[in-house]
Design an enzyme around this catalytic site. Structure first.
Site, short mmCIF file in Angstrom:
data_model
loop_
_atom_site.label_atom_id
_atom_site.label_comp_id
_atom_site.label_asym_id
_atom_site.label_seq_id
_atom_site.Cartn_x
_atom_site.Cartn_y
_atom_site.Cartn_z
N THR A 142 30.30 24.46 -54.90
CA THR A 142 30.53 25.82 -55.37
C THR A 142 31.44 25.83 -56.59
O THR A 142 32.29 24.95 -56.75
CB THR A 142 31.21 26.67 -54.27
N LYS A 182 79.85 18.32 -36.66
CA LYS A 182 79.48 17.18 -35.82
C LYS A 182 78.69 17.72 -34.63
O LYS A 182 79.18 18.59 -33.92
CB LYS A 182 80.73 16.44 -35.37
N ASN A 194 80.65 28.63 -24.81
CA ASN A 194 81.72 29.59 -25.12
C ASN A 194 82.55 29.06 -26.28
O ASN A 194 82.93 27.90 -26.30
CB ASN A 194 82.61 29.79 -23.91
#
Length: 538
Positions: A46, A289, A432
């Site tokens: 095409t 880290k 936490n």
């Protein structure tokens, strides 16, 4: 109702006699076409692909000759035709399919080579909306999916990197494809169309500001880096690009050093997201880290900020990731290379600094161009067994929050500045989270504990260790501020911070025992501010 298969067995080998080629990426096309033509394969093509093949002096049939219909509507309609899709989808050992092919003059395709309109590249180039939409391929994905579905007879190739394997397969099998290879190519083709559609979906959602949580979700990406392994050596891993324009590690330029590992990328992403919270008008450094900050600081110079960040936890900083919010200069580079560091990432780097870092050949140096916008939207996706979680990015910024002092004592201006600094860091610490800050630098960080009290105690102990390492007589937490990523459910967490030497506290508030916590703060002469916003990070 599901379609029932006739269960016609697929042949192992299919001789390639006819191929359909339609590609936007012309890399390797002519070599492949020349090999196919040399084997006597009829080439059908095409538009620009046909022209490229013809210009190379190879025989090629225009798809319009197959369909008996010209390309129309600026090429939008050219292959969506029974003469094409019948040739792709026909089950050649099914008598009904064979009869339909004969009745309609349909010839089968044995090999299909397609890559799609460059939608991703058009988006990356910041093209306007109409141009971007025009580059959504329709006929290509339709042919790819049809060929992949009918892999019992059709080999579908969507990646130029596979051309060599295809020609090698044809050479080894007297011009035939094998069923195993057709299956592999089909699986790869479906991955390509899925990723392509996912990127279109993401683009549309962003352009139209659609809600982040919708009925269906698609995530797609293109492999950018195949890694030696993932978090651990027995896990395979790779980095994929989604097309999101957010500056960071995924799209940063690696100036030196070996390829980044899975853990490097994860940690560097966390580091750059954190340091991007800070206004580049004042140099800031974050040392990360295992995706948690072990030191964050601002300073009059970048080197000063680094030294302050490093002082927070010199042990954890070894082998860490260093992120900067301004251009890496020579003075800061000299400080950073004094210890083993895995990665440095900054918006840019001076030539002098790059030369200093170059002396450490394994140290990765990345430039991201600009900082990420902490207020920008976006989504985060995390896999779980049987599905995935999706949420908006946490783009709450402490400077935009309505801070409310709930204690008798008001914080001083210096304390308030440190409180905002601490809360900005706590947003990027695993819950936490407890963060102690003094004079624009972290002095203790407690992360990822099951108890907020434990996080407070760990952060205080780290501050004591840092003071000893610096030869100081008193703990770094004396007179500091403390931030908690979520409310204190009891007064004990606050009292642990007070015991460590904190004089001011910033926390979201919202506990049923807020009055108890406020009373404890007042009893100890502590200033406490509520933000009204929580920063859990899991």
């Amino acid at each position: 109702m599901a379609v029932v298969s006739k269960k016609i067995p697929a042949p192992d080998r299919v001789t390639v006699r006819r191929a359909l080629l339609s590609v936007s990426n012309k890399d390797g096309l002519i070599d492949l076409a020349r090999d196919l033509a040399g084997r006597g394969v009829e080439l059908v093509s095409t538009g620009g692909t046909r022209k490229a093949i013809a210009d190379a002096g190879l025989p090629v049939v225009d798809v319009a000759e197959v369909t008996g219909f010209p390309e129309i509507m600026d090429g939008r309609v050219k292959t969506l035709h029974p003469s094409v899709h019948g040739g792709l989808l026909a089950v050649r050992d099914d008598p009904d399919h064979l009869a339909a092919m004969e009745a309609n003059g349909i010839m089968p395709f044995d090999l299909v080579v397609i890559n799609l309109y460059p939608f991703e590249a058009v988006v990356a180039a910041d093209s306007d909306y109409p141009t971007t939409i025009e580059n959504i391929d329709i006929g290509g994905p339709a042919m790819v999916r049809a060929s992949a579905k009918n892999h019992a007879y059709v080999a579908i190739v969507t990646d130029p990197a596979d051309y060599g394997e295809v020609t090698a397969m044809l050479e080894a099998n007297d011009g035939a494809t094998t069923l195993d290879e057709r299956k592999r190519l089909a699986a790869k083709a479906f991955q390509r169309t899925a990723s392509y559609d996912a990127m279109i979906s993401s683009y549309m959602a962003e352009q139209l500001s659609l809600p982040p949580v919708s009925r269906n979700h698609a995530t797609g990406g293109t492999l950018s880096l195949a890694m030696r392994y993932g978090e651990n050596p027995h896990q395979a891993a790779g980095l994929y690009l989604t097309g999101e324009k957010r500056p960071g590690v995924a799209t940063a330029t690696l100036l030196q050093g070996k390829a980044l590992s899975y853990n490097n990328i994860n940690d560097t992403d966390a580091a750059y997201e954190l340091v991007s919270e800070f206004d580049p008008a004042k140099p800031a450094v974050a040392i990360i880290k295992h995706a948690n900050p072990c030191g964050v600081a601002t300073g009059d110079t970048l080197a000063d900020a680094y030294r302050k960040a490093f002082s927070c936890d010199q042990t954890s900083a070894f082998g860490g990731i260093v992120a900067l919010n301004v251009t890496l200069d020579a003075e800061a580079a000299e400080e950073i290379v004094k210890i083993f560091t895995e990665v440095i990432i900054a918006p840019s780097v001076t030539e002098e600094a790059a030369a200093i870092v170059a002396a450490k050949k394994n140290l990765r140096l990345l430039t991201a161009g600009t900082l990420a916008d902490p207020r920008a939207g976006g989504v985060l996706v995390k896999s779980v067994a049987g599905g995935f979680l999706k949420q908006e990015r946490d783009n709450a910024v402490v400077d935009d929050l309505d801070l409310k002092c709930v204690t008798k004592r008001q914080p001083s201006e210096a304390e308030l500045a440190d409180m905002k600094f601490a809360f900005r860091v706590a947003k990027h610490v695993k819950s936490n989270a407890i963060v102690y800050v003094r004079d624009g630098a972290t002095v203790g960080v407690g992360a990822g504990q099951m108890s907020r009290v434990d996080s407070a105690r760990i952060a205080a102990r780290k501050a004591e260790d840092a003071a000893q390492a610096l030869g100081l007589a008193e703990p770094l937490t004396k007179g500091c501020v403390v931030a908690s990523d979520a409310f204190f459910p009891f007064a004990d967490g606050l009292l642990s911070a007070v015991e460590a030497g904190a004089k001011a506290v910033i926390q979201p508030g919202g506990s049923v025992r807020d009055d108890e916590v406020i009373a404890a703060a007042d009893e100890h002469g502590i200033a406490m501010v509520f933000t009204g916003v929580r920063h859990f990070r899991h």
